[in-house]
Every structure is written in structure tokens, then in C-alpha cells.
Enzyme design. Structure first.
Site, PDB file in Angstrom:
ATOM      1  N   LYS A 193       0.841  -1.199   0.000  1.00  0.00           N
ATOM      2  CA  LYS A 193       0.000   0.000   0.000  1.00  0.00           C
ATOM      3  C   LYS A 193       0.880   1.255   0.000  1.00  0.00           C
ATOM      4  O   LYS A 193       2.049   1.171  -0.315  1.00  0.00           O
ATOM      5  CB  LYS A 193      -0.953  -0.047   1.192  1.00  0.00           C
ATOM      6  CG  LYS A 193      -1.680  -1.395   1.348  1.00  0.00           C
ATOM      7  CD  LYS A 193      -2.546  -1.757   0.142  1.00  0.00           C
ATOM      8  CE  LYS A 193      -2.921  -3.228   0.131  1.00  0.00           C
ATOM      9  NZ  LYS A 193      -4.087  -3.576   0.910  1.00  0.00           N
TER      10      LYS A 193
HETATM   11  C1  LIG Z   1      -4.976  -4.562   1.309  1.00  0.00           C
HETATM   12  C2  LIG Z   1      -6.401  -4.277   1.280  1.00  0.00           C
HETATM   13  C3  LIG Z   1      -7.207  -4.284   2.426  1.00  0.00           C
HETATM   14  C4  LIG Z   1      -6.788  -4.733   3.790  1.00  0.00           C
HETATM   15  O1  LIG Z   1      -5.519  -4.716   4.089  1.00  0.00           O
HETATM   16  P1  LIG Z   1      -4.712  -5.657   5.107  1.00  0.00           P
HETATM   17  O2  LIG Z   1      -3.905  -4.635   5.822  1.00  0.00           O
HETATM   18  O3  LIG Z   1      -3.941  -6.595   4.272  1.00  0.00           O
HETATM   19  O4  LIG Z   1      -5.705  -6.333   6.023  1.00  0.00           O
HETATM   20  C5  LIG Z   1      -8.511  -3.894   2.305  1.00  0.00           C
HETATM   21  N1  LIG Z   1      -9.025  -3.542   1.123  1.00  0.00           N
HETATM   22  C6  LIG Z   1      -8.319  -3.552   0.001  1.00  0.00           C
HETATM   23  C7  LIG Z   1      -8.966  -3.134  -1.269  1.00  0.00           C
HETATM   24  C8  LIG Z   1      -6.987  -3.933   0.033  1.00  0.00           C
HETATM   25  O5  LIG Z   1      -6.291  -3.955  -1.102  1.00  0.00           O
END
Ligand SMILES: *Cc1c(COP(=O)(O)O)cnc(C)c1O
Length: 401
Positions: A193
């Protein structure tokens, strides 16, 4: 000879020396737990919460163990009941319906448009059909729907919106930061992210009652007064007795490296968008390939790129993916019969059955997705676009090809 791309699509930039030093200082202190602070110290986690709330312009912020945990905490704070329907996007990532299921809720999938955003007429129909009072809106891959229209619809039908901003940290709709439209918003700081602490999540809101609940849920014990971006103690008087502890705190180590990264977020977003633009320009006017429309009101943050091979046969798409792979370009396909890697779609989540959505299926079948990590230079991105363009042209056989 055909050019071959040699970059690595999952290689993020290293953690900076400054962030490493901050992490080492935490380790030297031995105090990694968020409530284990020295005399007069606020602690890295509380400071991160304060700084992220300031960045977002929100009253409150809570740092937790993952983005999925942040979403589930928001649902619990809203008082989700067992078996309660929660609307969410058919085009999203597995942790989103998973967070709903983890709270005992039932995901109700809403269709996706060719712009890769939630289908508002389908949303309206499903709100009316299910009587659902919660929309978990996932800005999947950073594509933001018309938030003015969406909020008007949801306000009119008394639906509360939780925003999943895993791909929109720092993005805006009509000048307003993504995550500031709904009642709560969740962010992820997982490696892929916009901020990278391996795992981690952030939850923001302006609602003091919801955030007091979320704080208790996250495992604050009776130490909530050590938070710098939580509601005042008057919001905890009853909540502290009524709310179960479902431990999912963030620790000082991760907060320390996130605080350093947060300072550079806007600059990093600009670098991502520079790369996106190079790929977008490089793929413009490729016959058979549809680019995703980005409305003027959407100030996106692109850490990945999507395009559509709409109405192509599965064999032809497979062929494009295989040919690109041979030349070092790793495309993820959301339309494959079996979910693979990070890509799965609503009909793969069989614990939450859905009616077929032919319009959405057509779009999902055609979505190709690639990451654009900041370790790629703009020249790398231009090369990636040339390779995709050439291979799409080599396979394309006209309409229905
Ligand atoms: C990565 C992601 C999440 C949640 O992230 P985690 O930290 O891995 O639990 C939620 N929504 C989307 C669209 C994502 O790509």
C-alpha cells in the site's frame, strides 16, 4: 529482437535510514507495546495517530494491526448484528468481504462499472432490496466513484458509509480527502500500500462514540487516556464496561517507521502518479484495449494500473498474459476461472453467495492489473507500456477476437 523488462513487480523501495534509525531506537528501549511508555513519553503509536489525524483533517485516529482489522473494528463499532447484510463492492480484495464475515455480517455484493467503481443504480436497488444500513465502500485499486452522488444516495436512504481506503491514502474527490466522506474510514499499511510497515492499519472518524468503541475494541484496556487522537474520557464512561477487548493494537516499532514515511506521503503519491501517467500515455489508442476513465474530480493515487480487454475471449486474454510474462511484464487477470495470488472476485467467495451479475462479470472478465512500485523508473514504465501494447496488438483479432 524483442525488448524484455527485467524489473521486479513486487519490489518496494527500502525503508529509509531515518525510519530504520527510529525503529532501532524503539528496539533499544525494549518498549514495543503501545502502552509501555517511559515517564513523560507519548509513544510512537499515539504520535502516529495524532499525525495521521492531522494529515486527514479528522478528529480521531486509531492505529491497529491491519487494514482488515480496521474495517472489522468499524463494523463492530457500528453495532453490526449477526446475520446483518452489509453492502460492499463485487470488485474488491478478499479481506473486505472477509472483514464482514468475521463480524457475523453477510456481504451483499454491488456491481462494478467499466470505470471500475461501484454501480450506483445497483447500489440503490440493493439497499432497497436488503434494507441494509451499512455500505462498506471499497475504493478498489484507487478508483473513486462519484462521491457526491454516492453520499446523496446513502444519506437519503439512511445508509452509513465505511470507506475502505487501502488504495486511496492521500487521494481526493472534488478536493476532499478520500476517507472524509463516510462515517469511518480504514487504511492499510501493508507492504503493497502507500505506507509500508509490513502489516498495519489506521481507522479515522469524527464520531466520538464510534471511536471510543473502536479504541476499546482494539484492546486499549483502561489506558485509553494515553491516546492523543481518541475522544475524551467522558465518551468512555459506559463504553469501557460494555465493549469487549478484541486485541489488534499497533506496536511502537511499526508506528516509528510509519511516522517517518507519512512525512513524505504527498511526494511519494506524486511519484506514483508520474509512473501511472507514463503507462497511460504509452497505452493510449491501443486497438482493443480500453483505458479506465479518470474523472476530473478524482485526484487519484496510483500504485497500480488497470486496463480492460473487454469482450475478449478467455484464450486471447490468456495469450496476452503469457506473452507479456515472457517479456518480463507480470499482468494479473481478475477474469481467470480460478482465483490466483491476490486476485479473486465475488463469485470466488462462496461463503457469501451472490446472484450472478452479468454486467459486472463482463467487466471483471476483462480487467488486467499491474503493480507500479516506486522502484520502477518512468523509463521502465514506458518500456512496460510498449511491451503490453505490442502483445495486445499481436493477439487482437478484431471484435469478438
Ligand atoms: C490490502 C487491502 C485491504 C486490507 O488490508 P490488510 O492490511 O492486508 O488487512 C482492504 N481492502 C483492500 C482493497 C486492500 O487492497
Amino acid at each position: 529482437m524483442n525488448e524484455i523488462f527485467t524489473g521486479n513487480f513486487t519490489q518496494q523501495e527500502p525503508i529509509s535510514d531515518e525510519a530504520i534509525e527510529a525503529a532501532v531506537n524503539v528496539m533499544r528501549s525494549g518498549r514495543l507495546h503501545r502502552y509501555n511508555v517511559g515517564e513523560g513519553e507519548d509513544g510512537e503509536v499515539a504520535l502516529l495517530e495524532q499525525e495521521f489525524a492531522a494529515y486527514m483533517g479528522s478528529k480521531y485516529c486509531l492505529a491497529v494491526s491491519s487494514g482488515g482489522y480496521a474495517i472489522a473494528t468499524a463494523l463492530r463499532a457500528l453495532g453490526i448484528a449477526p446475520g446483518e447484510p452489509v453492502l460492499t463492492n463485487a470488485f474488491t480484495l478478499a479481506p473486505v468481504p472477509g472483514a464482514i464475515a468475521s463480524t457475523g455480517g453477510v456481504p451483499v455484493f454491488v456491481g462494478v462499472t467499466e470505470d471500475l467503481v461501484i454501480d450506483l443504480p445497483d447500489l440503490e436497488a440493493k439497499i432497497k432490496a436488503t434494507g441494509s444500513r451499512i455500505l462498506l465502500l471499497s475504493h478498489m485499486r484507487g478508483h473513486i466513484c462519484d462521491m457526491d452522488d454516492l453520499m446523496m444516495l446513502c444519506n437519503a436512504l439512511e445508509v452509513q458509509v465505511i470507506e475502505d481506503c487501502a488504495h486511496t491514502m492521500g487521494a481526493r474527490w472534488n478536493g476532499i480527502l478520500s476517507g472524509r466522506h463516510g462515517v469511518m474510514a480504514a487504511y492499510s499499511t501493508q507492504t503493497y500500500k502507500h505506507l509500508n510497515s509490513g502489516e498495519g492499519g489506521l481507522l479515522i472518524s469524527d464520531d466520538p462514540d464510534l471511536m471510543a468503541k473502536a479504541t476499546m475494541l482494539s484492546g486499549s484496556y483502561m489506558l485509553f487516556e494515553r491516546h492523543l487522537a481518541a475522544p475524551g474520557p467522558e465518551y468512555f464512561t459506559e463504553t469501557k464496561y460494555q465493549t469487549p477487548n478484541i486485541s489488534g493494537r499497533m506496536d511502537h516499532l511499526r508506528a516509528a517507521i510509519l511516522r517517518v514515511q507519512l512525512r513524505d506521503l504527498d511526494q511519494q503519491c506524486a511519484r506514483w502518479n508520474e509512473r501511472y501517467k507514463v503507462v497511460e500515455d504509452g497505452l493510449a489508442d491501443t486497438t482493443g484495449l480500453a483505458l479506465i476513465n479518470r474523472p476530473e474530480a478524482e485526484a487519484y493515487v496510483a500504485s497500480s494500473f488497470q486496463f480492460l480487454l473487454l469482450d475478449w475471449s478467455e484464450e486471447a486474454i490468456d495469450d496476452v498474459v503469457a506473452r507479456c510474462m515472457k517479456r518480463g511484464v507480470e499482468l494479473k487477470w481478475f477474469g481467470g476461472a480460478e482465483p490466483a495470488g491476490f486476485t479473486s472476485r465475488y463469485d470466488s467467495w462462496r461463503y457469501a453467495p451472490s446472484e450472478a451479475m452479468p454486467g459486472s462479470d463482463r467487466v471483471l472478465k476483462g480487467i488486467l492489473d499491474l503493480r507500479l512500485p516506486l522502484t520502477f523508473s518512468p523509463a521502465d514504465c514506458a518500456q512496460i507500456a510498449r511491451i503490453i501494447r505490442a502483445e495486445v496488438a499481436a493477439v487482437y483479432q478484431g471484435p469478438q477476437g
